[in-house]
Enzyme design. Structure first.
Site, short mmCIF file in Angstrom:
data_model
loop_
_atom_site.label_atom_id
_atom_site.label_comp_id
_atom_site.label_asym_id
_atom_site.label_seq_id
_atom_site.Cartn_x
_atom_site.Cartn_y
_atom_site.Cartn_z
N CYS A 1 0.62 -1.47 0.04
CA CYS A 1 -0.22 0.26 -0.33
C CYS A 1 1.08 1.33 0.00
O CYS A 1 1.91 1.27 1.31
CB CYS A 1 -1.19 0.08 1.67
SG CYS A 1 -1.53 1.50 1.57
N TYR B 1 -5.32 5.51 -8.78
CA TYR B 1 -6.78 4.41 -8.68
C TYR B 1 -7.37 5.13 -9.30
O TYR B 1 -8.62 4.33 -9.52
CB TYR B 1 -6.49 4.89 -6.71
CG TYR B 1 -6.05 3.91 -6.04
CD1 TYR B 1 -6.27 3.09 -6.00
CD2 TYR B 1 -4.74 4.61 -5.43
CE1 TYR B 1 -5.33 1.93 -4.71
CE2 TYR B 1 -3.74 4.25 -4.86
CZ TYR B 1 -3.97 2.20 -4.44
OH TYR B 1 -3.09 1.97 -4.25
N1 LIG Z 1 -6.58 8.19 4.05
C1 LIG Z 1 -5.56 6.92 4.21
C2 LIG Z 1 -6.33 5.77 2.79
C3 LIG Z 1 -5.55 4.62 3.23
C4 LIG Z 1 -5.59 3.67 2.03
O1 LIG Z 1 -6.86 3.37 1.77
N2 LIG Z 1 -5.61 2.10 2.46
C5 LIG Z 1 -5.54 0.95 1.38
C6 LIG Z 1 -4.95 0.34 1.17
S1 LIG Z 1 -3.75 0.90 -0.59
C7 LIG Z 1 -6.66 -0.42 1.97
O2 LIG Z 1 -6.10 -0.23 3.31
N3 LIG Z 1 -8.17 -0.29 1.20
C8 LIG Z 1 -8.96 -1.02 1.90
C9 LIG Z 1 -10.42 -0.33 1.78
O3 LIG Z 1 -10.67 0.67 1.42
O4 LIG Z 1 -10.95 -1.26 2.26
C10 LIG Z 1 -4.60 7.15 4.38
O5 LIG Z 1 -4.00 7.82 3.62
O6 LIG Z 1 -4.20 6.65 5.29
#
Ligand SMILES: N[C@@H](CCC(=O)N[C@@H](CS)C(=O)NCC(=O)O)C(=O)O
Length: 328
Positions: free
Chosen positions: A63, A194
């Site tokens: 990530c 994305y």
């Molecule tokens: N705003 C968050 C975004 C984090 C994020 O979207 N992480 C993704 C992985 S790249 C995630 O865990 N996605 C799981 C989901 O959306 O269910 C940050 O920057 O900490």
């Protein structure tokens, strides 16, 4: 892939129907700050004092947002101060997991099998996405923050007593400029890939694609005249761009259809990316097996077979030409 509703897990993919095929990232909900003296930060509660051994990071090596936090932990020499657990790179029906079958270290604190258990431990009624990174407080047994942009600011400044206090990636005189750079890079590039990749209509894809490559052109031009995004100093803005650049040719070009150009086709961006990769401690935070495995195998709506491409070969260790510019 899914989310929690009142503390219960539901296996659902992103809903883009209500947004005309556009992917919109939801807002992080845990927004406390660790500070040097435990006073409250810009949001949330007080009582999260920087102390060695008290905090734990849950990350995915795939990530880009979690990657930022690992980079700041390495740069600020906080490896012995903040511990880490890595999730499996494959994100399937149960979301992020700790089974160990695809590279997880396991959950070092509780032996949980799924990351959502960490969220419900903090708030049994939590509703929302279960994202990485998560910054956990072992003392108060709760989540301090799940917002990477804020976690890196804490790591940059709150732990100076225990890490490398000589480095500051968000210095006072450059803050406005760094904020402006982030506001440009985040929507167009970090989240832009994305928005292109998760778009479910042609229009939404084309809009994101155009903005992404316009933004990369702008930065290529900027980096033809100066070493870093904010001038001669290496700042937070560069590290936030870096996590997208390292994933670009191996994943975003193919998987997210960001294929007008590769980073390899931009001389300044690619030399700049290699310079950052070669900064001490950074290469160890870049794991291409997790990166490629995660995207190509987890996003079954985009790549139903789950086949992971073997190429391209990117040599991040090749020499770079950035020492032609001053650095401060
Ligand atoms: N705003 C968050 C975004 C984090 C994020 O979207 N992480 C993704 C992985 S790249 C995630 O865990 N996605 C799981 C989901 O959306 O269910 C940050 O920057 O900490």
């Amino acid at each position: 892939m899914g989310l929690l509703v009142d503390g219960r897990w539901h296996d659902v993919w992103y809903d883009t129907k209500s947004t005309q095929g556009r992917f919109e990232r939801s807002k992080s909900q845990f927004r406390n700050w660790i500070t040097a003296d435990g006073s409250a930060g810009p949001s949330g509660e007080s009582g999260f004092k920087a102390e060695p051994g008290r905090y734990h990071l849950y990350v995915s090596l795939a990530c880009p947002w979690a990657h930022r936090t690992l980079i700041f932990r390495a740069l600020k020499k906080l490896e012995d101060v903040i511990s880490v657990s890595v999730v499996d790179y494959l994100m399937a029906e149960e979301g992020w997991t700790f089974y160990g079958s695809t590279g997880s270290t396991g959950d070092a604190l509780f032996g949980s099998k799924r990351l959502y258990e960490i969220y419900t431990r903090a708030d049994p009624q939590y509703s929302g996405r279960v994202t990485v990174p998560v910054l956990w407080d072992k003392q108060r047994e709760t989540i301090v923050s799940n917002e990477s942009s804020e976690i890196i600011r804490m790591l940059n400044s709150a732990f100076n007593e225990f890490g490398d206090a000589s480095l500051n990636f968000y210095p006072e005189p450059l803050r406005n400029e760094i904020d402006a750079l982030n506001e440009f890079v985040y929507p167009n590039i970090n989240n832009g890939v994305y928005r292109a990749g998760f778009a479910t209509t042609q229009d939404a894809y084309e809009e994101a694609f155009g903005q992404l490559f316009d933004a990369l052109n702008t930065l290529e031009e900027k980096l033809s005249a100066q070493r870093y995004l904010a001038g001669s100093a290496l700042t937070e803005a560069d590290w936030r761009l870096f996590t997208t650049l390292v994933r670009f040719d191996p994943v975003y070009v193919g998987h997210f259809k960001c294929n007008l150009r590769r980073i390899a086709d931009y001389p300044n961006l690619s030399n700049y990316m290699r310079e950052l990769y070669q900064v001490s401690g950074i290469a160890a935070t870049v794991n291409l097996e997790h990166i490629k495995g995660h995207y190509y195998r987890s996003h079954k709506t985009i790549n139903p077979t789950g086949v992971v491409p073997l190429g391209p070969k990117v040599d991040f260790t090749a020499p770079h030409d950035r020492s032609r510019f001053d650095r401060s």
